[in-house]
Scaffold this motif. Structure first.
Motif, PDB file in Angstrom:
ATOM      1  N   TYR A  52       0.841  -1.207   0.000  1.00  0.00           N
ATOM      2  CA  TYR A  52       0.000   0.000   0.000  1.00  0.00           C
ATOM      3  C   TYR A  52       0.876   1.256   0.000  1.00  0.00           C
ATOM      4  O   TYR A  52       0.560   2.244  -0.668  1.00  0.00           O
ATOM      5  CB  TYR A  52      -0.919  -0.027   1.226  1.00  0.00           C
ATOM      6  CG  TYR A  52      -1.991   1.041   1.207  1.00  0.00           C
ATOM      7  CD1 TYR A  52      -2.902   1.144   0.153  1.00  0.00           C
ATOM      8  CD2 TYR A  52      -2.102   1.962   2.245  1.00  0.00           C
ATOM      9  CE1 TYR A  52      -3.880   2.123   0.137  1.00  0.00           C
ATOM     10  CE2 TYR A  52      -3.080   2.952   2.241  1.00  0.00           C
ATOM     11  CZ  TYR A  52      -3.971   3.020   1.180  1.00  0.00           C
ATOM     12  OH  TYR A  52      -4.946   3.998   1.168  1.00  0.00           O
ATOM     13  N   ARG A  53       1.984   1.182   0.732  1.00  0.00           N
ATOM     14  CA  ARG A  53       2.894   2.318   0.836  1.00  0.00           C
ATOM     15  C   ARG A  53       3.477   2.698  -0.535  1.00  0.00           C
ATOM     16  O   ARG A  53       3.775   3.845  -0.812  1.00  0.00           O
ATOM     17  CB  ARG A  53       4.016   1.966   1.813  1.00  0.00           C
ATOM     18  CG  ARG A  53       4.752   3.151   2.383  1.00  0.00           C
ATOM     19  CD  ARG A  53       5.461   2.801   3.667  1.00  0.00           C
ATOM     20  NE  ARG A  53       6.327   1.641   3.541  1.00  0.00           N
ATOM     21  CZ  ARG A  53       6.213   0.544   4.300  1.00  0.00           C
ATOM     22  NH1 ARG A  53       5.256   0.461   5.219  1.00  0.00           N
ATOM     23  NH2 ARG A  53       7.042  -0.477   4.148  1.00  0.00           N
ATOM     24  N   ARG A  54       3.600   1.697  -1.373  1.00  0.00           N
ATOM     25  CA  ARG A  54       4.185   1.949  -2.697  1.00  0.00           C
ATOM     26  C   ARG A  54       3.354   2.981  -3.480  1.00  0.00           C
ATOM     27  O   ARG A  54       3.861   3.692  -4.347  1.00  0.00           O
ATOM     28  CB  ARG A  54       4.242   0.628  -3.475  1.00  0.00           C
ATOM     29  CG  ARG A  54       5.229   0.669  -4.610  1.00  0.00           C
ATOM     30  CD  ARG A  54       5.239  -0.602  -5.432  1.00  0.00           C
ATOM     31  NE  ARG A  54       5.636  -0.286  -6.792  1.00  0.00           N
ATOM     32  CZ  ARG A  54       5.292  -0.956  -7.862  1.00  0.00           C
ATOM     33  NH1 ARG A  54       4.548  -2.045  -7.746  1.00  0.00           N
ATOM     34  NH2 ARG A  54       5.681  -0.592  -9.061  1.00  0.00           N
ATOM     35  N   ASN A  55       2.058   3.039  -3.149  1.00  0.00           N
ATOM     36  CA  ASN A  55       1.172   3.991  -3.830  1.00  0.00           C
ATOM     37  C   ASN A  55       1.596   5.444  -3.641  1.00  0.00           C
ATOM     38  O   ASN A  55       1.176   6.301  -4.416  1.00  0.00           O
ATOM     39  CB  ASN A  55      -0.266   3.862  -3.290  1.00  0.00           C
ATOM     40  CG  ASN A  55      -0.954   2.610  -3.790  1.00  0.00           C
ATOM     41  OD1 ASN A  55      -0.779   2.227  -4.937  1.00  0.00           O
ATOM     42  ND2 ASN A  55      -1.724   1.963  -2.926  1.00  0.00           N
TER      43      ASN A  55
ATOM     44  N   SER B  85       4.252  14.070  -2.576  1.00  0.00           N
ATOM     45  CA  SER B  85       4.173  15.107  -1.545  1.00  0.00           C
ATOM     46  C   SER B  85       2.983  16.003  -1.845  1.00  0.00           C
ATOM     47  O   SER B  85       2.881  16.548  -2.952  1.00  0.00           O
ATOM     48  CB  SER B  85       5.442  15.959  -1.543  1.00  0.00           C
ATOM     49  OG  SER B  85       6.551  15.185  -1.158  1.00  0.00           O
ATOM     50  N   ALA B  86       2.109  16.119  -0.888  1.00  0.00           N
ATOM     51  CA  ALA B  86       0.967  17.025  -1.032  1.00  0.00           C
ATOM     52  C   ALA B  86       0.275  17.148   0.310  1.00  0.00           C
ATOM     53  O   ALA B  86       0.335  16.226   1.133  1.00  0.00           O
ATOM     54  CB  ALA B  86      -0.023  16.491  -2.067  1.00  0.00           C
ATOM     55  N   THR B  87      -0.348  18.274   0.499  1.00  0.00           N
ATOM     56  CA  THR B  87      -1.149  18.457   1.712  1.00  0.00           C
ATOM     57  C   THR B  87      -2.604  18.652   1.318  1.00  0.00           C
ATOM     58  O   THR B  87      -2.910  19.475   0.451  1.00  0.00           O
ATOM     59  CB  THR B  87      -0.658  19.683   2.511  1.00  0.00           C
ATOM     60  OG1 THR B  87       0.694  19.432   2.912  1.00  0.00           O
ATOM     61  CG2 THR B  87      -1.524  19.922   3.741  1.00  0.00           C
TER      62      THR B  87
ATOM     63  N   PHE C 105       1.189  14.233   2.956  1.00  0.00           N
ATOM     64  CA  PHE C 105       2.000  13.191   2.320  1.00  0.00           C
ATOM     65  C   PHE C 105       3.388  13.760   2.072  1.00  0.00           C
ATOM     66  O   PHE C 105       3.535  14.834   1.485  1.00  0.00           O
ATOM     67  CB  PHE C 105       1.387  12.763   0.986  1.00  0.00           C
ATOM     68  CG  PHE C 105       0.079  12.059   1.121  1.00  0.00           C
ATOM     69  CD1 PHE C 105       0.033  10.669   1.208  1.00  0.00           C
ATOM     70  CD2 PHE C 105      -1.115  12.765   1.170  1.00  0.00           C
ATOM     71  CE1 PHE C 105      -1.177  10.005   1.341  1.00  0.00           C
ATOM     72  CE2 PHE C 105      -2.326  12.115   1.297  1.00  0.00           C
ATOM     73  CZ  PHE C 105      -2.362  10.732   1.383  1.00  0.00           C
ATOM     74  N   ASP C 106       4.363  13.028   2.534  1.00  0.00           N
ATOM     75  CA  ASP C 106       5.729  13.534   2.357  1.00  0.00           C
ATOM     76  C   ASP C 106       6.699  12.359   2.362  1.00  0.00           C
ATOM     77  O   ASP C 106       6.731  11.596   3.322  1.00  0.00           O
ATOM     78  CB  ASP C 106       6.051  14.524   3.490  1.00  0.00           C
ATOM     79  CG  ASP C 106       7.385  15.221   3.260  1.00  0.00           C
ATOM     80  OD1 ASP C 106       7.821  15.288   2.091  1.00  0.00           O
ATOM     81  OD2 ASP C 106       7.976  15.681   4.243  1.00  0.00           O
ATOM     82  N   ARG C 107       7.443  12.240   1.325  1.00  0.00           N
ATOM     83  CA  ARG C 107       8.483  11.202   1.192  1.00  0.00           C
ATOM     84  C   ARG C 107       7.986   9.816   1.596  1.00  0.00           C
ATOM     85  O   ARG C 107       8.536   9.151   2.458  1.00  0.00           O
ATOM     86  CB  ARG C 107       9.710  11.593   2.004  1.00  0.00           C
ATOM     87  CG  ARG C 107      10.521  12.686   1.323  1.00  0.00           C
ATOM     88  CD  ARG C 107      11.575  13.227   2.219  1.00  0.00           C
ATOM     89  NE  ARG C 107      11.014  14.013   3.292  1.00  0.00           N
ATOM     90  CZ  ARG C 107      11.735  14.620   4.241  1.00  0.00           C
ATOM     91  NH1 ARG C 107      13.037  14.484   4.265  1.00  0.00           N
ATOM     92  NH2 ARG C 107      11.149  15.329   5.164  1.00  0.00           N
ATOM     93  N   GLY C 108       6.899   9.423   1.007  1.00  0.00           N
ATOM     94  CA  GLY C 108       6.413   8.054   1.215  1.00  0.00           C
ATOM     95  C   GLY C 108       5.728   7.822   2.547  1.00  0.00           C
ATOM     96  O   GLY C 108       5.494   6.678   2.930  1.00  0.00           O
ATOM     97  N   LYS C 109       5.395   8.887   3.248  1.00  0.00           N
ATOM     98  CA  LYS C 109       4.683   8.740   4.517  1.00  0.00           C
ATOM     99  C   LYS C 109       3.466   9.638   4.506  1.00  0.00           C
ATOM    100  O   LYS C 109       3.419  10.631   3.778  1.00  0.00           O
ATOM    101  CB  LYS C 109       5.582   9.116   5.698  1.00  0.00           C
ATOM    102  CG  LYS C 109       6.691   8.116   5.942  1.00  0.00           C
ATOM    103  CD  LYS C 109       7.494   8.498   7.160  1.00  0.00           C
ATOM    104  CE  LYS C 109       8.588   7.444   7.396  1.00  0.00           C
ATOM    105  NZ  LYS C 109       9.553   7.884   8.390  1.00  0.00           N
TER     106      LYS C 109
END
Lengths: 162, 850
Positions: free
Chosen positions: A63-66, A71-73, A89-93
């Motif tokens: 799911y994280r691969r998505n 990066s977006a807020t 969303f920032d650097r895969g988190k």
């Protein structure tokens, strides 16, 4: 939903698990979200959904691969401001904040939880009605809305309700 | 040019050959499949070339990109597999392809091409569900969904036209975008495409692409302007790409042929290889080679331009010399020509536009609207109908496909009755095609909008029904779809819209209608609101056009067009010989009738005041039933289409007012704005969204289609024909769709056909008011009963072809609201000219409320 400590602990453990086991973990910790998605909708829907996503990103490599490199807020808020959450969303988190951040790429203003769920997840005609009835208003980059729509549906699929 | 040598114009003895019939059957079985090939390659090469880092992308950038795609995409000679819908999902089936035309728009037999540069990302939320959705599902393999999710869509989030426009626009631009997102005022199609136009295939067919390349190289050597030099280089790049694609198909065909054991198939493959080594690089020397050149250029054009309204033009003119030469030399029979066209028609229909679920609910069922034009007069005004015109009609009858959308031109002073009779017969046989255009009226309209007489005479039909000079007019005829009843709403509520509440000013305040002493004052308020609405739409189109200029030049289309080579300029920068942007008006008859109703009931009779009328509208006529009955009774309240002077004058005033509103407006390419009256499915879509209107239309009900009078208004066919025929063609420069429905009657066919021809002739004939006659007319020849059965059991009617409002569609693909609209259109018996009574269909679920 899992506490921060449980989440980080399980998240660490999950890294060594295969994809299917990670998805099982996501399902196990997402019962509140499953309830919201299958009908028992409350005003907590937004928070539960974003919380479920955050948890799934932590537990599931697949799911994280998505969101790799994404990066977006996003800011979600009701028109009267009584409900407000942000997803960063920032650097895969992904981090969820229980407030409307002042700086965003996409802002979704919605009438109530039903309107938001319908807008994000429904295939039925009322998803269009949400926009037409002015139940949901989007500012900013629409592509983010499409991506979030995919993330929500991908999660509901993993939870076995999509 | 009288070039008719056929004995039987109907060619009724020519049937589908078994291989073509089998391929057609497979085509109808096949569900559309989302194809990731194009978006994956375009994304890959955009990344490699660093195009995502550029603020401005040139023709040459795009040309290099498309050349690479053409050099690397899969060369599919024959398809072998497709998917069909079953109870449990989508199941694969195999079939034997026999097409003489190798290559395809996508890598699938019936593909859904994705254009992430435009609205492709709209499918993102549906990647896991699109195969199972209720409305027109597409098959999407899991691996392909992952390709789109991981490798394609993320890269375009900041770089699609919508986002580029938003991020680069001013606050005012974004304000107008907000209006666009409200969905109730207008639709601007530039976020989705420009497309709507007709390329010039004649040079490619006659001279071959190598000659065009040499021309571009010579111009490059002579050009002083660096931008022009770059453009000519771009032309070379894309045409070399098309030639390479053809050669790769030739090699693939040769390779398959080497392994083929069936002698018939082996020979067919060898012939494909031979032809594809020659064309489109060299001039076409046979009818089949001419078709192949057009097909390969068409594939390349769709690689660049989204599949929406791109049209093929006057193929019976472009290909006639090759056809005649082959026939005369005994190298081709009429049967073989019909067969070749049948195969080409299938190829043209090998793709389906990607429509997200929300779009399906509003505008579902549309094809790619690829119009072909036959017949008409030539540039000198002489009869241009030839044998190939009839051959194309026969191929269309036999194939019965949604795409291509056949349009036939007829000139009342030039053409024979036999030709018109054949056109009407084709409509009886197919139930829906071709649409008929009156050359006299269309040529008048085009000369009024800046075409020379010769250019106007050489018009082709774009998309649905929009006329434009063939191969030289970059018209973007579907640029804007304007919901005219929204202007009426704004006039009634002083700049507000019921959907958004009375405390929110949407447009300009034109005054509370209750304070207007005369109807002229109300009409002026409406006019101002309509002008405001057009202003917003036009400004949006120009702003989006500038974004296209910065990021989406179209070198493939430009290389196959009259003008760009001479000017050294891409089409998007005004390279075409003729430029325009088209506006389609939705809800004309409803607004005309509403104005007449207000004039009659409020001002002439004093039957109701504005406060009462608005109350009735707000309540969807609940508690106002006598008023509703009165409004709906055409005997008591004049309605357009009933040959009533007051009502018809309302319609004429509307047309003149809207035409005047766009006069003198220049678009971002230096072209003019043209107004037309065709609605595709938008009269159902907008109708669903809008509240009750003063003509007695209840909330959520469909608006009338195209320029057609409202259903149930006109008991006599002749009245409807006369009302529409008398509208001024010079104000309808972007085309019209006049939809009629005839009962397929039993009885002597010749007599039925006589009546059909008489109706069309009567409509096209000059009248005292309108010497040019009616401009366009199109038909559905299917009964209410059959339509109702098709709703109940779509599988029995899966090939039922209908005219929507412009293009043709399969009835089963239309959304319920649109199906209802077609079912409820006034149906006339040709034998009596009287309307048939029908029973109302319940309104589709999800319709709007006032």
């Amino acid at each position: 939903m899992a506490s921060a400590i449980t989440k980080s602990t399980v998240g660490l453990v999950s890294r060594v698990l295969p994809n299917r086991a990670q998805d099982w973990l996501v399902r196990s910790f997402s019962q509140p979200l499953v309830s919201q998605l299958t009908g028992k909708l409350t005003d907590q829907f937004l928070e539960v959904l974003l919380g479920g996503m955050s948890l799934a990103f932590t537990f599931s490599r697949d799911y994280r691969r998505n969101i790799e490199g994404f990066s977006a807020t996003y800011v979600y808020t009701t028109r009267d401001g009584s409900v407000a959450c942000s997803a960063v969303f920032d650097r895969g988190k992904m981090r969820m904040r229980r407030e409307a951040l002042p700086s965003w790429q996409t802002r979704v203003v919605f009438r109530d939880a039903g309107a938001l769920r319908s807008f994000m997840l429904s295939d039925e005609p009322d998803s269009l009605e949400s926009i037409l009835a002015d139940n949901v208003e989007v500012d900013g980059n629409l592509s983010n809305v499409y991506r979030m729509g995919f993330l929500a549906r991908d999660l509901s699929r993993r939870l076995g309700v999509g | 040019m009288s070039a008719i040598t056929l004995g039987d114009l109907s060619l009724k003895n020519i049937k589908l050959s078994p291989p073509l019939a089998a391929l057609r059957e497979a085509y109808f079985r096949a569900a559309p499949e989302v194809c990731p090939e194009r978006p994956a390659l375009v994304t890959k090469y955009s990344l490699e070339a660093g195009l995502f880092q550029r603020d401005r992308i040139t023709s040459l950038d795009k040309a290099r990109l498309y050349r690479k795609v053409l050099e690397n995409r899969q060369p599919v000679v024959w398809h072998t597999r497709a998917r069909q819908r079953t109870r449990d999902g989508m199941e694969e089936f195999s079939f034997q392809d026999t097409s003489p035309f190798a290559g395809s728009t996508t890598a699938r037999f019936k593909g859904v091409p994705i254009y992430p540069e435009f609205l492709g990302l709209g499918l993102w939320p549906e990647l896991w569900t699109i195969s199972k959705r209720k409305a027109n599902p597409y098959y999407l393999a899991e691996a392909d969904a992952k390709t789109l999710n991981f490798d394609v869509f993320p890269h375009w989030m900041q770089h699609n036209i919508t986002e580029l426009a938003r991020s680069r626009g001013s606050d005012q631009d974004r304000q107008r975008m907000r209006l666009l997102q409200m969905l109730l005022f207008f639709i601007a199609s530039k976020p989705n495409c420009i497309s709507h136009t007709i390329p010039d295939f004649s040079r490619a067919v006659r001279e071959g692409l190598r000659r065009v390349i040499e021309d571009a190289q010579a111009r490059h050597a002579q050009a002083g302007d660096p931008a022009a030099k770059e453009f000519y280089q771009a032309v070379v790049e894309v045409l070399e790409g098309i030639i390479t694609y053809a050669r790769r198909l030739a090699e693939a065909a040769a390779s398959i042929s080497a392994r083929e054991t069936d002698p018939v198939r082996k020979t067919a493959l060898e012939e494909i290889a031979r032809i594809y080594r020659r064309v489109p690089e060299q001039p076409a020397e046979s009818f089949r080679e001419g078709l192949t050149t057009i097909w390969l250029c068409w594939v390349a054009i769709h690689l660049e331009n989204p599949d929406a309204g791109l049209s093929l033009g006057r193929l019976d003119q472009i290909l006639y010399d090759l056809y005649r030469r082959d026939i005369d030399a005994g190298r081709l029979t009429v049967e073989q020509a019909v067969e070749l066209l049948g195969y080409l028609w299938l190829k043209i229909g090998d793709h389906v536009p990607a429509v997200p679920n929300a779009g399906e609910q509003l505008f579902g069922g549309t094809g790619s609207n690829q119009a072909i034009t036959v017949g008409g007069v030539d540039e000198e005004g002489r009869d241009a109908v030839n044998d190939l015109t009839y051959v194309m009609l026969r191929a269309t009858e036999l194939m019965m496909l949604r795409d291509p959308n056949l349009n036939a031109r007829y000139h009342p002073e030039v053409h024979s009755d036999a030709y018109l009779r054949r056109l009407c017969e084709a409509n009886l046989n197919t139930g829906a095609t071709p649409a008929l255009h009156n050359d006299r009226a269309v040529i008048q309209a085009l000369t009024a909008s800046g075409h020379t007489l010769a250019q106007a005479r050489d018009y082709g039909v774009v998309g649905c029904v929009e006329p434009g000079s063939n191969g030289r007019m970059y018209s973007h005829s579907g640029a804007l779809l304007v919901n005219l009843p929204a202007a009426l709403e704004l006039a009634l509520f002083n700049g507000r819209h019921r959907r958004f509440g009375m405390d929110r000013l949407i447009s300009i305040e034109t005054g509370d209608p209750s304070s207007f002493a005369t109807f002229a004052q109300f009409r002026e308020a409406f006019r101002q609101q309509a002008v405001w609405l057009l202003d917003q739409a036009i400004a949006t189109n120009d702003w989006l056009g500038r974004i296209h200029q910065q990021s989406y030049p179209t070198p493939v289309l430009s290389a196959l067009f009259e003008g760009p080579m001479e000017k050294g300029r891409d089409l998007i920068d005004g390279g075409a010989l003729l430029n325009a942007s088209g506006i389609a008006i939705i809800g004309m008859a409803d607004v005309a009738d509403s104005l007449t109703a207000i004039e009659t009931l409020v001002y002439q009779e004093g039957r109701i005041n504005f406060a009462g009328l608005r109350d009735a509208l707000r309540n969807d006529f609940k508690g106002h039933e006598p008023l509703l009955t009165r409004l709906r009774d055409p005997q008591r309240t004049p309605r357009f289409g009933n040959d009533h002077p007051q009502a018809d004058a309302s319609a004429t005033w509307l047309l003149r007012t809207l035409d005047e509103a766009v006069q003198g407006r220049r678009n971002y390419r230096g072209g003019n704005y043209r107004v037309g009256y065709w609605t595709m499915t938008n009269h159902a879509g907008f109708g669903r969204l809008m509240g009750a209107t003063p003509n007695g239309r209840k909330a959520g009900e469909n608006f009338s289609s195209g320029i057609t009078p409202n259903s149930g208004v006109t008991p006599f066919l002749t009245s409807a024909l006369r009302s529409v025929a008398e509208l001024p063609p010079e104000c309808v420069t972007n085309g019209m769709a006049f939809n009629l429905k005839f009962t397929p009657e039993d009885g002597e066919r010749g007599r039925v056909l006589d009546n059909f021809v008489a109706a069309v002739k009567g409509y096209f004939d000059a009248t005292t008011m309108q010497p040019a006659g009616g401009m366009e007319i199109q038909f559905n020849v299917t009964s209410h009963r059959d339509f109702l059965e098709a709703v109940q059991d779509p599988s029995r009617y899966d090939q039922l072809l209908v005219r929507v409002s412009g293009y043709t569609a399969y009835f089963k693909d239309l959304n319920p609201q649109m199906q209802k609209e077609i079912i409820e259109r006034t149906e006339y018996r040709l034998s009596t000219g009287e309307a048939v009574s029908y029973r109302a269909v319940p309104l589709a679920k999800g319709a709007a409320h006032g």
